[in-house]
Design an enzyme around this catalytic site. Structure first.
Site, PDB file in Angstrom:
ATOM      1  N   ALA A  48     -31.799 -43.882  28.470  1.00  0.00           N
ATOM      2  CA  ALA A  48     -32.280 -44.416  29.770  1.00  0.00           C
ATOM      3  C   ALA A  48     -31.712 -43.672  31.136  1.00  0.00           C
ATOM      4  CB  ALA A  48     -31.476 -45.949  29.937  1.00  0.00           C
ATOM      5  N   ARG A  89     -43.052 -44.683  29.446  1.00  0.00           N
ATOM      6  CA  ARG A  89     -42.172 -45.615  28.419  1.00  0.00           C
ATOM      7  C   ARG A  89     -41.836 -46.784  29.195  1.00  0.00           C
ATOM      8  NH1 ARG A  89     -37.418 -43.025  24.953  1.00  0.00           N
ATOM      9  NH2 ARG A  89     -38.091 -44.594  23.613  1.00  0.00           N
ATOM     10  N   GLN A 185     -31.705 -40.845  15.945  1.00  0.00           N
ATOM     11  CA  GLN A 185     -30.875 -40.372  17.121  1.00  0.00           C
ATOM     12  C   GLN A 185     -29.548 -40.230  16.794  1.00  0.00           C
ATOM     13  OE1 GLN A 185     -33.486 -42.270  17.166  1.00  0.00           O
ATOM     14  NE2 GLN A 185     -34.499 -42.529  19.336  1.00  0.00           N
ATOM     15  N   ASP A 226     -30.988 -50.073  27.540  1.00  0.00           N
ATOM     16  CA  ASP A 226     -32.130 -49.706  28.078  1.00  0.00           C
ATOM     17  C   ASP A 226     -32.401 -50.536  29.528  1.00  0.00           C
ATOM     18  OD1 ASP A 226     -32.160 -48.334  25.474  1.00  0.00           O
ATOM     19  OD2 ASP A 226     -33.670 -47.286  26.784  1.00  0.00           O
ATOM     20  N   LYS A 237     -31.528 -49.663  21.694  1.00  0.00           N
ATOM     21  CA  LYS A 237     -32.252 -49.306  20.401  1.00  0.00           C
ATOM     22  C   LYS A 237     -32.559 -50.355  19.198  1.00  0.00           C
ATOM     23  CE  LYS A 237     -33.989 -46.097  20.020  1.00  0.00           C
ATOM     24  NZ  LYS A 237     -35.204 -46.151  20.271  1.00  0.00           N
TER      25      LYS A 237
HETATM   26  O1  MRU Z   1     -35.689 -44.026  22.185  1.00  0.00           O
HETATM   27  P1  MRU Z   1     -34.578 -43.654  22.729  1.00  0.00           P
HETATM   28  O2  MRU Z   1     -33.587 -42.522  22.164  1.00  0.00           O
HETATM   29  O3  MRU Z   1     -34.706 -43.079  24.366  1.00  0.00           O
HETATM   30  O4  MRU Z   1     -33.221 -44.690  22.896  1.00  0.00           O
HETATM   31  C1  MRU Z   1     -32.244 -44.628  23.444  1.00  0.00           C
HETATM   32  C2  MRU Z   1     -31.387 -45.871  23.599  1.00  0.00           C
HETATM   33  O5  MRU Z   1     -31.478 -46.875  23.010  1.00  0.00           O
HETATM   34  C3  MRU Z   1     -29.614 -45.456  24.101  1.00  0.00           C
HETATM   35  O6  MRU Z   1     -28.832 -46.401  23.517  1.00  0.00           O
HETATM   36  C4  MRU Z   1     -29.998 -45.986  25.717  1.00  0.00           C
HETATM   37  O7  MRU Z   1     -30.968 -45.498  26.354  1.00  0.00           O
HETATM   38  C5  MRU Z   1     -28.797 -45.761  26.483  1.00  0.00           C
HETATM   39  S1  MRU Z   1     -28.482 -44.092  26.768  1.00  0.00           S
HETATM   40  C6  MRU Z   1     -27.047 -44.152  27.725  1.00  0.00           C
END
Ligand code: MRU
Length: 334
Positions: A48, A89, A185, A226, A237
């Site tokens: 995010a 996104r 991830q 997010d 996520k």
């Molecule tokens: O799809 P992504 O990899 O962008 O998802 C990221 C996440 O869900 C993270 O946990 C969230 O963005 C917090 S990052 C500090």
């Protein structure tokens, strides 16, 4: 080891191409707004806060050939570029928060504002880490999901920043990282990042978390976010919700570490959070290897929403926010 996830260099946006990690640490120079849009969409830059910074710097690229003299023409173009970047996104509110800030700029202040957003993120990461490390005790074993680390921010990360600070303070603790299917991830990014920083990390398949908790092997869970609604419902996520329910059942504290820019007080509850749905290919393939029938139906939401009642506290740069969230979140955030 410093990780330069995103920076402004030689008039372009330099990012680590996260789709290549951990096999290759490769940088990608984005010179056009289109390449930033694509990098966000394809998760070359992700997480995010990092998406917010990429969006802000993307505006600078999108406006580079637009002279600021004609105010109306400048504003029209700015709105167009912002709308385009906002379509990359939908879930992480940090993108929209950063774009809103950019919307208020004139030609002269665009780059200054984008770099301010980047620098602020560094400071905010450090503050969250300060507050969060107080929650970690010697001997703890923690669980995390996805990547909420340096690769998701301009500096320390959110959830992983807590671990980095606890490590700097000399605390002894262990971390389990969920692999985080479909895009891995946790396996590709979090376990790489934590290993590079000498944090004791163990990688698990996502479906191992319940067993570990039942065995009494997890003391605390730390995740990023997010988008967080005014009542504390939290999008993160896909799979975070499962972990929150498991934690609740096993009476394990479940913490969300997120900056103020991740709170969306316009939304009363998580019901209004837009959830991104991604292509079937990500589930049919494991990286580039096909693991299912090419034409099988696939359901692939990238995020889920954890109801506030499963969250013990939020760790923000303004301190810890504890229940009742519907009162305390607006008090601390606005
Ligand atoms: O799809 P992504 O990899 O962008 O998802 C990221 C996440 O869900 C993270 O946990 C969230 O963005 C917090 S990052 C500090």
């Amino acid at each position: 080891m410093p990780i330069n996830t995103i920076e402004w260099k030689n008039d372009c946006v330099r990012i680590i191409d996260q789709t290549k990690l951990p096999l290759k640490l490769e940088y990608l120079d984005c010179r056009e707004v289109k390449s930033i849009w694509k990098a966000i969409k394809e998760l070359k830059v992700r997480g995010a806060p990092a998406i917010g910074i990429a969006g802000a710097l993307g505006v600078v690229l999108g406006m580079k050939d637009c002279p600021g003299g004609d105010i109306n023409a400048f504003k029209r173009k700015l709105e167009q570029v912002i709308k385009y970047l906002a379509s990359s996104r939908p879930t992480a509110v940090n993108l929209f928060w950063a774009l809103e800030r950019m919307k208020k700029c004139d030609k002269k202040s665009l780059l200054k504002e984008a770099l301010k957003i980047l620098e602020e993120d560094k400071a905010v990461c450090r503050k969250m880490a300060d507050y969060g490390s107080g929650l970690i005790q010697d001997g703890d074993t923690c669980l995390t999901v996805c990547n909420a680390g340096a690769l998701a921010t301009a500096d320390y990360g959110t959830a992983l920043g807590v671990f980095y600070r606890a490590k700097e303070e000399g605390k002894s603790f262990k971390v389990y990282s969920c692999e985080t299917r479909p895009l891995l991830q946790g396996a590709r990014l979090t376990s790489w990042e934590l290993k590079e920083h000498n944090v004791d990390v163990t990688l698990i398949a996502d479906n191992t978390a319940g067993y570990l908790m039942k065995e009494g092997k997890i003391d605390k869970v730390f995740a990023g976010a997010d988008r967080i609604a005014a009542n504390g419902d939290t999008a993160n996520k896909i799979g975070t919700f499962n972990l929150a329910i498991l934690s609740h059942y096993h009476k394990i504290p479940f913490y969300i570490v997120a900056p103020v820019s991740t709170f969306d007080l316009k939304l009363k509850s998580g019901k209004g959070i837009p959830i991104e749905h991604r292509k079937p290919r990500e589930v049919i393939h494991l990286q580039s290897k096909k693991v299912a029938h090419s034409r099988v139906k696939v359901y692939n939401p990238a995020f889920d929403v954890t109801p506030d009642k499963f969250i013990r506290a939020f760790v923000t740069e303004k301190g810890l926010i504890k229940p009742p969230f519907d009162k305390n979140i607006p008090n601390v955030i606005s």
